[in-house]
Design a protein around this motif. Sequence first.
Motif, PDB file in Angstrom:
ATOM      1  N   UNK A 117       1.827 -35.610  27.213  1.00 28.93           N
ATOM      2  CA  UNK A 117       1.675 -34.587  26.165  1.00 28.93           C
ATOM      3  C   UNK A 117       0.320 -33.893  26.304  1.00 28.93           C
ATOM      4  N   UNK A 118       0.340 -32.595  26.377  1.00 30.73           N
ATOM      5  CA  UNK A 118      -0.919 -31.853  26.492  1.00 30.73           C
ATOM      6  C   UNK A 118      -1.681 -31.910  25.163  1.00 30.73           C
ATOM      7  N   UNK A 119      -2.976 -31.705  25.247  1.00 27.06           N
ATOM      8  CA  UNK A 119      -3.801 -31.707  24.037  1.00 27.06           C
ATOM      9  C   UNK A 119      -3.318 -30.644  23.062  1.00 27.06           C
TER      10      UNK A 119
ATOM     11  N   UNK B  99      -0.157 -31.814  21.289  1.00 28.84           N
ATOM     12  CA  UNK B  99      -0.467 -32.883  20.334  1.00 28.84           C
ATOM     13  C   UNK B  99      -1.144 -32.307  19.094  1.00 28.84           C
TER      14      UNK B  99
ATOM     15  N   UNK C 286       6.225 -37.423  22.746  1.00 30.83           N
ATOM     16  CA  UNK C 286       5.893 -38.650  23.468  1.00 30.83           C
ATOM     17  C   UNK C 286       6.675 -38.687  24.783  1.00 30.83           C
ATOM     18  N   UNK C 287       6.291 -39.497  25.764  1.00 31.75           N
ATOM     19  CA  UNK C 287       5.177 -40.446  25.714  1.00 31.75           C
ATOM     20  C   UNK C 287       3.818 -39.740  25.809  1.00 31.75           C
ATOM     21  N   UNK C 288       2.805 -40.388  25.271  1.00 34.19           N
ATOM     22  CA  UNK C 288       1.482 -39.785  25.135  1.00 34.19           C
ATOM     23  C   UNK C 288       0.947 -39.246  26.459  1.00 34.19           C
ATOM     24  N   UNK C 289       1.231 -39.979  27.549  1.00 39.23           N
ATOM     25  CA  UNK C 289       0.667 -39.616  28.850  1.00 39.23           C
ATOM     26  C   UNK C 289       1.096 -38.226  29.294  1.00 39.23           C
TER      27      UNK C 289
ATOM     28  N   UNK D 227      14.503 -46.576  18.597  1.00 37.91           N
ATOM     29  CA  UNK D 227      13.546 -47.203  19.524  1.00 37.91           C
ATOM     30  C   UNK D 227      13.967 -48.635  19.794  1.00 37.91           C
ATOM     31  N   UNK D 228      13.895 -49.014  21.064  1.00 35.29           N
ATOM     32  CA  UNK D 228      14.232 -50.408  21.405  1.00 35.29           C
ATOM     33  C   UNK D 228      12.966 -51.102  21.872  1.00 35.29           C
TER      34      UNK D 228
ATOM     35  N   UNK E 182       8.117 -36.066  16.989  1.00 32.91           N
ATOM     36  CA  UNK E 182       6.894 -36.657  17.545  1.00 32.91           C
ATOM     37  C   UNK E 182       6.911 -36.534  19.067  1.00 32.91           C
TER      38      UNK E 182
ATOM     39  N   UNK F 195      17.019 -41.151  16.553  1.00 29.28           N
ATOM     40  CA  UNK F 195      16.644 -41.769  17.814  1.00 29.28           C
ATOM     41  C   UNK F 195      16.294 -43.220  17.520  1.00 29.28           C
TER      42      UNK F 195
ATOM     43  N   UNK G  48       1.363 -30.741  16.914  1.00 33.51           N
ATOM     44  CA  UNK G  48       2.103 -31.761  16.151  1.00 33.51           C
ATOM     45  C   UNK G  48       1.267 -32.270  14.983  1.00 33.51           C
TER      46      UNK G  48
END
Lengths: 92, 943
Positions: free
Chosen positions: A34-36, A39, A29-32, A91-92, A27, A89, A42
């Motif tokens: 990631x190019x269109x 994404x 990330x972070x979204x900010x 996530x915390x 996946x 991975x 993916x």
Amino acid sequence: MQIFTCPFCGPRDETEFHFGAEAGKVRPEPAETISAEDWSQYLYSKANPKGSTREIWVHTTCGEFFAMERDTVSHEVTASDSLRRETKRVKK
Amino acid sequence: MNARRLPGFNSATIRFSFDGRSLEGRQGDTIASALLANNFAIIGRSFKYHRPRGIFGSWSEEPNAIVDVTIDGKTTPNLRATTERLVDGMEVRSVNSAPSAARDRSALLDRFARFLPAGFYYKTFILPDWHLFEPRIRAMAGLGRVDPTNEPAADCAVFHQSCDLLVIGAGPAGLAAACAAADAGRKVMLVDERAEAGGTLGWCDVEIDGMGGADWGQLQLSRLRAAGHQVLLNSTAFGTYDHDLVSVWQRRETGGDALWQLRPGEIILAAGAIERPLVFADNDRPGVMLAEAALFYLRQHGILVGSEIVLATNNDRSLLVARALRDAGATVTIADLRQGARIEGVGWHGGIEHVLVNGRKIAADCLLVSGGYTPSVHLFCQAKGKLRLDETIAAFVPDNAVNRTMSPMRIVGAANGEMDIDAAIASGFSAGGGKGKAPAVTEGIQRYHVGAAWPEPGGKTRAWIDLQNDVTLKDVELAARENFRSVEHLKRYTTLGMATDQGKTSNMNGLAAMAAITGRGIAETGTTTYRPPFVPVPFTVIAGRRRGELMNPVRRLTLENEHKAAGAVFREYGGWLRPAHYGAQFGIEDWAEAIQAEALRARQTVGILDGSPLGKIEVMGPLASALMDFNSYQTISTLKPGRIRYGFMLTEAGVIYDDGVVSKVSDEHFIVSCSSGHVQGVYMRLEEWRQDQFDPDQVYIHNSTPQWATLTATGPASRELVAGLGLGIDLDDPALPHMSFREGQFAGAAARVARVSFTGDRSYEVSVPQSMAAALLSAMREGAAKLGGCLLGSEALLLLRAEKGYIIAGKDTDGTTMPHDLGITGPRDKRQNEYVGKRSLFTENAMREGRLQAVGLTVDAGKAALPTGAHLIETVSGKHRSAGFVTSSYWSPVLGRPIALALVENGLSRLGQSVELYHLGKSKTARISPVCAFDPEGKRLNG
């Protein structure tokens, strides 16, 4: 009717399984950042190889996701691996 | 044709009728043999030209003899007369003929044959519009008639079984293989289509190991059965599928048919071979029949198919047939194509009168034909086996050198091109692992020699390739001229090889004709793909008992009986059978009125709703809050324990998948209350993210939905009602405000009370273990009775929530709706961390103008409610287009006017605008309004 092998429950009818995804897809990330295009890759792009492939399936009756290697031409299933052994991975 | 039953065949009499005529058959007859014994030459009309047709073959290869069969008033269409056992009282009707097969009104269609070539319908009726012609053509096309009253019981059993070795076909080769394998200590299953084992031993005179062939077959069968091996007769192995599955349809006289799903360690295919017709002018006339079929009817049913027989053949096996027919008293003239004989035509007038051979008329009442044999390789090819052309027997045979995808399958006997019986037995014996000497054929070997006799294109008269689909050699020539030269194209253009017989007698001649026309070899031309099923299998057999509720069981409430007793009318909602309304509590019969009354009463006092199917998925562990945040659009972790938050779950494409509330029990324990129909989906989605993105040892998911019954009290008097339950919980608003929950006890059992509202009124969801459900309902109904409350069905709840503009995901949203299309933009604007679907909320598509947004619609006073599904119409440069649609629409009793929810392009910025709606030819107007039509300030939540 194919027979798939859940690494926890053993060989079962294919109707007990759902396809999850092609294995190895991470996946982005972070979204900010990631190019269109990335994404969209993916979300929608699949390698869909002819021949040997490694995929994530879920055994719906026990709920476990696992990796399965199979041949998309002959439908031979060559391996079923638990994902519990693979590095995860966290996530915390 | 002068077919007749010979003296000495004396089994019991069976009465049946054909096209309304009462007839007699014998015990053991098929419909076909009984019709032959009664000398019915014409038993049907052909598919396209309505040509008279007779019985042509003896088993599943039969192309002509398709009949509708009525037993006990129930009709089954399109059965093959050759494989259907005759039953006392059976009414048999010919297909594609009116009033009867012999006298058919549409027979003159054949006169126009030359105007009806392959592709005729495609070419002729395309303009101005196919639909103008369709009803008439459909009425004339097709074969049998469906009986809408015939709904067979779901009584077909499905058996799953494995064995060491499955032998398909109990002819000489199959029997030798099965017995050899059984002797070697393997667990064997033997299946055969026919009622008796032995295959060709049943009609060919041979001696094996010094005894008659049929007796030898019976001996092998009893040996197998005595040793405990399973033999399934009347059982067709109709398909080989992935991972070594072989499906077998077993016909049973009582208790319904059965489907056997077999997973053998090894398969031996001994399916035999099917005789091919010869292609010559008028070769479809009734009275023309496959040579071996005549021998079959003689030996199995005591029927001599004619008195003066011409036998046209290209192979020596026909000599067996000729000998037997002569012994039975017929005169047989052999026209051997290998010695220059040419069949030039058939003199026919209601029956065969003569056969034209090399310009000479030979008087005859029956013409037998044999163009050689085609090995039955279907199951082998379904398993991806490859074929090669064997010129010596003029047929395709399995190419065993080519790897297949299934477990070992060996092909023996005639199916493998081993046409001599001694070779077939030897190959079966060896494939079965036989040690020592194979059973010896001591008499009656007829060596198989064949000279290819393929169709010769260029003739002036019509010669049939495919009797079932009325495909002639000319049609194949036409297909070739129009460049449909691949056999797959040929099949689809001309329909050669389609329908119930799947070209068992026609495919080989069809591809040979195409090979001759195109100048390619037969091997190069190749065969069409073999696909299951080998014979038509009833859907009832494939479905087994998986029908209705056994296929898709409806989920039932613990309190179903209590609701019923209270007068509930049930409907299915998201797989759950739930009370739609309780009209009886007001003495109202009309369902619409009952719903209005319930909704109004709940607004006035209190309503009780069974919300047990609502999701209760528990998420626990050190990473529970991280998973909850990742899974949800709204941040969940910031909740205080004991509080509840409403939110969405998005797909990775940013679309709203479900909405619901989450209760935080502690930092490591959450309860997800998703919508009833999405419980399994939400559970699986949480599992997927848990296992994909988190350490599964640090967070755990448990679906406790089925363990809890939830009854909701909603309305101004709901607090008073819940207070009377004695739950030991402080219900004062400061102690239990809206969007919070507390745990207490009900009659000694755990109870949870959550203040969430799907109606906009003060509401309390009371959850107790299912065992306490009835007691809770009874206590709540008692309370409601005192307060003037009522039971609330799902329909009234749907109305109440619509008054408030509360959406139902999937009803008021569609596959494009994102949270900001509902005006909920907080998390999108503010959340820094990752959540499912986040990136998709910022794509060009997510941010474009003209997205469908959720709004309300208001109509002018006195107007009726809008129809759900009505479209908003806009006119852009003279053309109408849809700019949205109504998703929910009700008459609101509390407002005294209709309300509606809709998805409208740019709806949120168009509040107050007038729009035009269109539905089923009627135009309506409405005004765009906020989604919430009732109590927009939300005062009633605490009222």
